[in-house]
Enzyme design. Structure first.
Site, PDB file in Angstrom:
ATOM      1  N   VAL A 141       3.541 -17.635  48.657  1.00  0.00           N
ATOM      2  CA  VAL A 141       4.319 -18.312  47.618  1.00  0.00           C
ATOM      3  C   VAL A 141       5.744 -18.429  48.114  1.00  0.00           C
ATOM      4  O   VAL A 141       6.428 -17.426  48.324  1.00  0.00           O
ATOM      5  CB  VAL A 141       4.279 -17.541  46.284  1.00  0.00           C
ATOM      6  N   CYS A 142       6.198 -19.647  48.330  1.00  0.00           N
ATOM      7  CA  CYS A 142       7.526 -19.890  48.891  1.00  0.00           C
ATOM      8  C   CYS A 142       8.520 -20.101  47.747  1.00  0.00           C
ATOM      9  O   CYS A 142       8.515 -21.134  47.093  1.00  0.00           O
ATOM     10  CB  CYS A 142       7.479 -21.114  49.789  1.00  0.00           C
ATOM     11  N   LEU A 143       9.369 -19.101  47.518  1.00  0.00           N
ATOM     12  CA  LEU A 143      10.305 -19.144  46.396  1.00  0.00           C
ATOM     13  C   LEU A 143      11.521 -18.287  46.739  1.00  0.00           C
ATOM     14  O   LEU A 143      11.376 -17.147  47.205  1.00  0.00           O
ATOM     15  CB  LEU A 143       9.627 -18.614  45.132  1.00  0.00           C
TER      16      LEU A 143
END
Length: 447
Positions: free
Chosen positions: A256-258
């Site tokens: 999850v790219c955040l």
């Protein structure tokens, strides 16, 4: 003040103290907690989240994708340059037999079984019993009783089950209790959470895709792990992708790219703040910033083309592919729901199945993915009339040959997924009679 605002404003500075006895009492109280679920999606302000991988996912559809929902993805081996879909192999004859067995007790319009191979074994009216009705009633009952926040004993299929925090400190335990309290109080109606009593470091969440996006009515599952250094460091979060890349920020390997999670660069309030950031904030951010109406522009390399005709057309094509992936994810969830979320999956798709199928038909007519499905669908269900769907939403203009080819591929893939979803939703007792009758009329020979 809306739910998201409350979640973002609360921090860990007000961590409350507790004794061992009070902790035991709190556990017992949470075990008894009950609530009701809703299919409505909480509104949130969309934004653009950045990530590092360029390029669009491959739009080719692999026939008969039927892999188990859970895949052995390894975050460390995630290939940023590989957006290809996973191959799903299965025994078609065995699968059709399983579907036929599922449909043995369904009460479908006369003649449907004659046109659909997997319905040919349907019993005669006098041989049918009420088992399907009892099952449907049980599904509805459990769905309505499904609490948004609840404690379970443990997770056997959690992605981070093999990670340990050792002997956690008292301050760590107090902070996790504080996180639970925020989630129990302030979760939006479209997010559901389960935490483990025996493993306080593990959490699982289900997020319903917001309306007006290519993720609408979908269910997306995330596993979270609070490390021993929490809250100094953000939690680890894994997305159950089924091997599909349906967003620039949700990798097919589960990453999850955040910015809030430290998996992408950011500044100021975008980054994790140990004193103020919470797990509630993480979940709301995933729903609002990642699962948005134009995910194509989440990719930083494409954000600059947001106001150009080329960028808008690419965004439309990306949304088509995203919706196809969302439908496949629905199938994986229905066939193998994550632990402790089976009642939610069955009830949610029983309630929303008709709307999802109507949306598929709407998009097959050339309307843009994410556009409002005409009221005709609800009107027919309620016995009233409404306007035709053909004039209720803008049509996509394909002026170039390659766009026409893409549309043809999209329609072929969506028609296949529509048939699969129709079968699965029938098993769960969704209102699909309208679509079955349409199928019957289409397949019956002329008099």
């Amino acid at each position: 003040m809306d739910t998201e605002s409350r979640g973002l404003q609360q921090g860990s500075s007000s961590c409350w103290s507790t004794s061992a006895a009070a902790w035991g009492s709190s556990q017992q109280k949470r075990q008894r907690c009950e609530g009701s679920s809703s299919d409505q999606v909480g509104s949130s302000t969309s934004g653009s989240v950045q990530m590092s991988e360029p390029g669009l996912p491959d739009t080719d559809y692999v026939e008969n994708e039927e892999e188990d929902y859970y895949m052995d993805d390894d975050d460390d081996d995630c290939d940023d340059d590989n957006d290809d879909e996973s191959e799903y192999e299965f025994d078609e004859a065995d699968f059709n037999q399983q579907l036929a067995d599922k449909f043995d007790d369904l009460d479908l319009p006369p003649g449907v079984e004659a046109t659909v191979p997997w319905l040919q074994k349907i019993a005669a009216p006098d041989e049918q019993d009420t088992s399907s009705e009892l099952t449907e009633d049980e599904i509805t009952k459990k769905y309505k009783a499904f609490a948004q926040f609840y404690t379970v004993e443990n997770f056997s299929d959690h992605h981070y089950a093999d990670k340990s925090v050792g002997k956690p400190s008292r301050e760590w335990a107090k902070r996790i209790q504080h996180e639970w309290k925020l989630l129990e109080k302030d979760l939006p109606a479209s997010i559901f959470v389960r935490v483990a009593e025996d493993r306080m470091d593990l959490l699982r969440a289900a997020i319903i895709g917001p309306k007006g996006t290519p993720y609408h009515d979908g269910l997306f599952f995330f596993d979270a792990h609070f490390t021993a250094s929490y809250p100094s460091q953000p939690p680890l979060v894994y997305y159950h992708s089924g091997g599909l890349r349906l967003n620039p920020n949700l990798y097919n390997c589960g990453k999850v790219c955040l910015s809030l999670l430290g998996t992408w660069s950011g500044s100021g309030c975008e980054k994790w703040n140990p004193a103020q950031s919470t797990m509630l904030q993480v979940l709301v951010s995933i729903q609002a910033l990642i699962l948005n109406e134009k995910p194509y522009f989440n990719e930083p390399g494409y954000a600059g083309s947001a106001n150009t005709p080329t960028g808008q057309q690419q965004s439309i094509e990306y949304n088509k592919n995203t919706f196809l992936h969302s439908c496949r994810t629905m199938l994986y969830s229905l066939r193998r729901p994550p632990q402790y979320f089976g009642d939610l999956v069955a009830g949610h798709f029983r309630e929303r199945g008709r709307t999802i199928l109507a949306a598929c038909k709407h998009y097959l007519e050339g309307n843009m993915v994410g556009s409002v499905v005409p009221e005709e669908e609800e009107g027919e269900h309620d016995g009233t009339r409404a306007s035709s769907s053909s004039s209720s939403a803008p049509k996509q203009e394909a002026s170039r040959a390659d766009l026409i080819v893409r549309r043809s591929q999209f329609c072929d893939n969506l028609k296949t997924l529509f048939e699969d979803l129709l079968m699965e939703f029938n098993v769960k007792g969704a209102d699909t009679r309208k679509f079955i009758e349409e199928k019957l009329k289409k397949n019956l020979p002329a008099a």
